[in-house]
Scaffold this motif. Structure first.
Motif, short mmCIF file in Angstrom:
data_model
loop_
_atom_site.label_atom_id
_atom_site.label_comp_id
_atom_site.label_asym_id
_atom_site.label_seq_id
_atom_site.Cartn_x
_atom_site.Cartn_y
_atom_site.Cartn_z
N PRO B 120 -6.90 -5.65 4.30
CA PRO B 120 -7.21 -4.45 5.09
C PRO B 120 -6.11 -3.40 5.08
O PRO B 120 -6.36 -2.26 5.47
CB PRO B 120 -7.41 -5.01 6.51
CG PRO B 120 -6.71 -6.31 6.53
CD PRO B 120 -6.71 -6.85 5.12
N ALA B 121 -4.91 -3.77 4.64
CA ALA B 121 -3.80 -2.81 4.68
C ALA B 121 -3.05 -2.78 3.36
O ALA B 121 -1.87 -3.13 3.30
CB ALA B 121 -2.86 -3.14 5.83
N PRO B 122 -3.70 -2.39 2.28
CA PRO B 122 -3.01 -2.41 0.99
C PRO B 122 -2.00 -1.27 0.89
O PRO B 122 -2.19 -0.19 1.45
CB PRO B 122 -4.14 -2.20 -0.02
CG PRO B 122 -5.18 -1.45 0.74
CD PRO B 122 -5.08 -1.91 2.17
N SER B 123 -0.92 -1.53 0.18
CA SER B 123 0.03 -0.46 -0.15
C SER B 123 -0.55 0.38 -1.28
O SER B 123 -1.52 -0.02 -1.93
CB SER B 123 1.36 -1.07 -0.60
OG SER B 123 1.17 -1.74 -1.83
N GLU B 124 0.08 1.54 -1.54
CA GLU B 124 -0.41 2.36 -2.66
C GLU B 124 -0.34 1.57 -3.96
O GLU B 124 -1.26 1.61 -4.78
CB GLU B 124 0.41 3.66 -2.78
CG GLU B 124 -0.11 4.55 -3.91
CD GLU B 124 0.82 5.71 -4.27
OE1 GLU B 124 1.52 6.20 -3.38
OE2 GLU B 124 0.82 6.10 -5.45
N SER B 125 0.73 0.82 -4.15
CA SER B 125 0.86 0.02 -5.38
C SER B 125 -0.24 -1.02 -5.48
O SER B 125 -0.80 -1.25 -6.55
CB SER B 125 2.22 -0.70 -5.42
OG SER B 125 3.19 0.16 -5.90
N GLU B 126 -0.55 -1.65 -4.34
CA GLU B 126 -1.61 -2.67 -4.38
C GLU B 126 -2.95 -2.02 -4.73
O GLU B 126 -3.74 -2.59 -5.48
CB GLU B 126 -1.69 -3.39 -3.03
CG GLU B 126 -0.55 -4.38 -2.83
CD GLU B 126 -0.53 -5.00 -1.43
OE1 GLU B 126 -0.29 -6.21 -1.34
OE2 GLU B 126 -0.78 -4.27 -0.44
N VAL B 127 -3.21 -0.85 -4.20
CA VAL B 127 -4.46 -0.15 -4.55
C VAL B 127 -4.47 0.16 -6.04
O VAL B 127 -5.45 -0.09 -6.74
CB VAL B 127 -4.61 1.14 -3.72
CG1 VAL B 127 -5.78 1.98 -4.24
CG2 VAL B 127 -4.81 0.81 -2.24
#
Lengths: 752, 162
Positions: B120-127
């Motif tokens: 539910p709370a991805p970082s920009e890198s994870e996205v």
């Protein structure tokens, strides 16, 4: 023209409403090229040449025709001969003879993947099976895919009826150099001799593909009375109509082309590959036929942008003034003549700088790869790459800031560009000033990082457009236009119509109409749609306002001259009639209210961009990571800023891909080695940082809302912005694209 | 070659279709079931335009045989909205202008929803890495990444206890 002043503010222009086709596209309901199904439709398949260059001695289709379920087979012999002349094809005019041969080979194949036969059958599986039963007798010929090898005497000549155009004397022997085009001003040699610094260099680029995600696809249906219908995704359905009619010898009005939603084009969908073939199959079979390309076919047989070899000498005075240029480039035109990129390349080279003494020569060179086709600012990114790298080197040698160097030379209002057009309200200097002032330009760099600056320009276009505006019975508004919506243009049309009429955005609904439902419109390309079709929409809306004022005068028993149009209503003193009230009474005041504008506007202005690229190089692998990227552009005025920024961001990333990763790789047999998205590596989300798009708004006074074309310019600066950043990070001037890890690593090793 | 009868569940509805043994799930969805929201950009699992969720796992439906759907749950773009109520990812794509041509959009939305269902709370890198299997040629990814981050924020807010 009621040009807005800089201070003018708008109700809708410049806001960011949700696009009217948005929900269909986020829910999977929108119908794209490969999605359309016609009743009774057959499935087609195309047999393609495994050889890059061969003579076709014969094709035996009898076994395929005998296969159960096969309803039609066509080869080059089914195409009428004699197709000639040119038709408008988006950004490039198309030669019908070669457009026809591009759809289907006749006596020779000119590239791997060239279509040689096609089948229509009751299922895709049967059609594929039938292809295996077609026997083509090839006489394999020596081939050539490299530009310089294609010019070497004694090498394979592709066409024995192609002689170099543009030479002082008409040649008597055929050549792979199909075209020479030159632009000369002043005395370049004298100016280079007098320059304080002259940068001399050679730059090479490989062909790259437009890379739209939606494959080419169409359904064609021919009727026994000679009429036909086509459903396809294209940037220009009027061009599909004209090319199909011209190639097949049909009358233009007998073909109706229905534009489906289009899944990207970038110039690559301004021609026909499948439609005439599908129409011929349908004529033989008596049923609608679908044809679609696979991804491998798209890479092997649809137009990439030309690779290039560019030699440049660029001279500067001590104060940074560019004084002279001598530039000769050779573009890899692919298998068939007719590529336009040499013309636009010559006219684009140096197009944003003064350079009084310049000699620019371009050559189109035929090779055994697919015939090149328009890709976003066709012909410009290649030469700008060389020019912007050369300016970077000159600025270093002269100790001048690279933005100051460009500011010293950039065109200002009143200057003449490479096409000989005197330019009015251009914002090149404003864009460069904003680049210099941007925090990115002063931000510190980390270890192994470098920063590159580069500019780019594209001439843009106007072109013919038709639009109609009509009132529905309740006073809601219908806009009908003829330009496929490839990036949010329905929203821009609705906004401009609503702004002009003084009503809510949601009161206007826009339809992209088929070729029989609206007048001629040149395709969506040349960065022209929001400018030219938008202008047609505004003019039609203004004509509707005039009609409504007359109707209101009748209803009020007053003189129309006394009626004002204000906030979506006819106003006479204290009296006010809304559009809905006027529409409700239209049956009694003269009938339906509707107006059409069919125009071919001038007044377009070029686009100009300046990009800042920061990247980091891993010295152990040569791998490059773009860590920060800012793209500034003179956009005139943004109608819908989201989609203007989107054009800038998307174009920048395509250019970054061209600079770092993308290239056609041919093996020694002339086969494309990377005909898929795994090996033809386009940028993915994890490769990129955010792309900061900065819109510099210097409105175009010749457009009712100040529009300048936006779409093409942003792919021009990135190639050199990236290369200049690599230069900054490593000290190495690498003039060969792509700047792939192996190339950078080898140069780093050699430099140690 | 005789066809196979496949019984499966698509977007919560029981479905049956006949397919060739070699047919892909993408072909079955598009041609047998008329669900053309899943797109074919490459047919080789490189572009992500055909992304669907199979028993909770994100897959390229062009790389799954249609027969493999037997007895399983398939979720496609057509099932992302609840009736006429758009999913926050869809709404944020519209609000951010995160689509231009829209062809890759169904694949991105299915993939982004799958990410937010897990994280539910991805970082920009994870996205960016989660979406690295989805190609977009129009946008340069900027507005797509912003839309997904914004949808994540909205979903977090909606899930917070009142």
């Amino acid at each position: 023209m009621n040009a807005p002043s800089d201070q003018k503010t708008f109700r809708l222009v410049g806001t960011r409403p949700i696009r009217p086709d948005g929900i269909e596209k986020v829910t999977g309901k929108a119908i794209y090229g490969p999605d359309f199904v016609a009743p009774g439709m057959l499935h087609g398949a195309v047999l393609r040449s495994p050889h890059p260059h061969a003579r076709i001695r014969g094709i035996d289709t009898r076994r395929a025709e005998a296969l159960a379920g096969v309803k039609a087979v066509v080869t080059g012999a089914d195409f009428p001969g004699g197709a000639e002349g040119t038709v408008a094809g988006g950004e490039t005019p198309t030669d019908l003879k070669y457009a026809s041969i591009k759809c289907m080979a006749r006596d020779k194949v000119f590239f791997e993947g060239h279509a040689v036969a096609a089948v229509a059958a009751t299922s895709a599986a049967v059609a594929e099976e039938a292809l295996k039963l077609i026997a083509v007798d090839y006489e394999v010929l020596p081939h050539v895919t490299d530009i310089e090898e294609a010019l070497r005497p004694g090498g394979p000549i592709l066409h024995d009826d192609v002689f170099t155009q543009g030479l002082a004397e008409t040649p008597t022997t055929p050549s792979n150099a199909s075209l020479r085009f030159a632009m000369t001003r002043g005395d370049a040699e004298q100016a280079l001799g007098a320059a304080v610094e002259v940068y001399t260099g050679r730059f090479t680029l490989q062909p790259v593909h437009q890379g739209y995600i939606e494959p080419h696809a169409c359904v064609a249906s021919w009727q026994a009375d000679g009429q036909g219908q086509i459903w396809c995704s294209t940037q220009g359905h009027f061009s599909v109509r004209a090319m199909t009619a011209g190639i097949l010898g049909m009358s233009i009005a007998s073909i109706r082309v229905m534009p489906l939603e289009i899944g990207g084009g970038f110039g690559g969908k301004t021609t026909v590959y499948l439609e005439p073939v599908a129409m011929l199959l349908s004529r033989k079979a008596g049923r609608p036929v679908r044809l679609a390309m696979q991804r491998g076919d798209i890479f092997r047989a649809s137009g990439p942008a030309p690779g290039a070899v560019i030699d440049i000498r660029l001279g500067a005075l001590a104060d940074g003034t560019l004084s002279g240029a001598d530039i000769e480039f050779k573009y890899n035109g692919g298998g068939l003549p007719g590529a336009y990129e040499v013309y636009s390349g010559v006219m684009s080279t140096l197009s944003c700088y003064r350079v009084p003494d310049a000699n620019v020569v371009g050559w189109n060179v035929l090779t055994n790869m697919p015939t090149v086709h328009a890709y976003r600012a066709p012909g410009a990114p290649q030469t700008y790459f060389a020019v912007e790298c050369a300016i970077d080197e000159l600025a270093r040698r002269l100790g001048i800031d690279p933005i100051d160097m460009r500011l010293r030379n950039v065109l200002r209002p009143g200057d003449t560009d490479g096409r000989g057009m005197t330019l009015g309200a251009i914002g090149y200097a404003e864009t460069l000033e904003a680049t210099k002032a941007h925090p990115h330009y002063a931000a510190p760099l980390g270890p192994n990082q470098g920063r590159g600056i580069a500019c780019g320009s594209w001439g843009n276009y106007g072109g013919p457009s038709t639009a109609a505006v009509s009132l529905a019975e309740d006073g809601s508004i219908l806009v009908t236009e003829g330009n496929p919506d490839i990036g949010g243009s329905r929203a821009a049309m609705a906004m401009m119509a609503a702004e002009t009429l003084g009503i809510a955005y949601e009161k206007v609904r826009v339809t992209v109409a088929d070729t029989s439902s609206i007048g001629y419109s040149m395709g969506t390309g040349g960065s022209r749609t929001t400018f030219a079709t938008g202008m047609a929409v505004v003019q039609a809306a203004e004509a509707v306002i005039e009609i409504m004022k007359q109707r209101a005068a009748q209803m009020l028993g007053a003189d129309a001259a006394g009626i004002e149009w204000r906030d979506g209503a006819a106003v006479l003193g204290e009296q006010r009639l809304s559009i809905a009230e006027i529409a409700a009474k239209s049956g009694m005041t003269g009938g339906p209210i509707s107006a059409e504008a069919a125009i071919h506007p001038g007044g377009f202005l070029p686009g100009f961009g300046a990009h800042i690229c920061d990247l980091e190089i891993d010295p152990e692998t040569g791998h490059t990571t773009v860590v920060r990227y800012t793209a500034l552009q003179d956009v005139g005025r943004a109608i819908h800023p989201d989609y203007v920024e989107g054009q800038i961001q998307g174009g920048a990333v395509q250019g970054i891909g061209w600079a770092l990763n993308e290239a056609y790789v041919y093996d020694r047999e002339g086969h494309l080695d990377n005909a898929g998205f795994l090996d033809y590596r386009m940028p993915v989300a994890s490769d990129m940082p955010m792309i900061e798009a900065v819109m510099i708004e210097v409105p175009n006074p010749d457009h009712p809302y100040g529009v300048k074309g936006v779409g093409e310019t942003p792919i021009v600066p990135p190639l050199a912005a990236v290369a200049n950043a690599v230069r900054d990070a490593t000290g190495l001037r690498i003039g060969d694209l792509p700047l792939s890890p192996d190339r950078i690593y080898a140069r780093l090793q050699a430099a140690e | 070659m005789s066809k196979l009868l496949v019984s499966t569940t698509v977007n919560g509805d029981a479905q049956e279709f006949l397919c060739d043994p070699g047919a892909t799930l993408l072909e079955a969805l598009r041609e047998q079931l008329g669900l053309t929201g899943s797109k074919e950009g490459c047919g080789s699992g490189d572009c992500g335009a055909c992304t669907v969720v199979l028993d909770g796992n994100m897959v390229c439906s062009c790389l799954v045989l249609a027969a493999e759907a037997e007895g399983r749950q398939v979720a496609t773009i057509e099932g992302v909205a609840e009736g006429s109520m758009l999913h926050p990812v869809q709404q944020k794509f519209l609000e951010h202008g995160a689509l231009q041509c829209g062809f890759c959009t169904p694949g991105f939305i299915v993939a982004a929803k799958a990410l937010l269902d897990h994280n539910p709370a991805p970082s920009e890198s994870e996205v960016r890495y989660w979406l690295a299997g989805n190609l977009c040629r129009c946008t340069g990814y900027d507005k797509i990444v912003r839309a997904v981050m914004d949808a994540a924020a909205q979903l977090r807010q909606e899930r917070m206890p009142a």
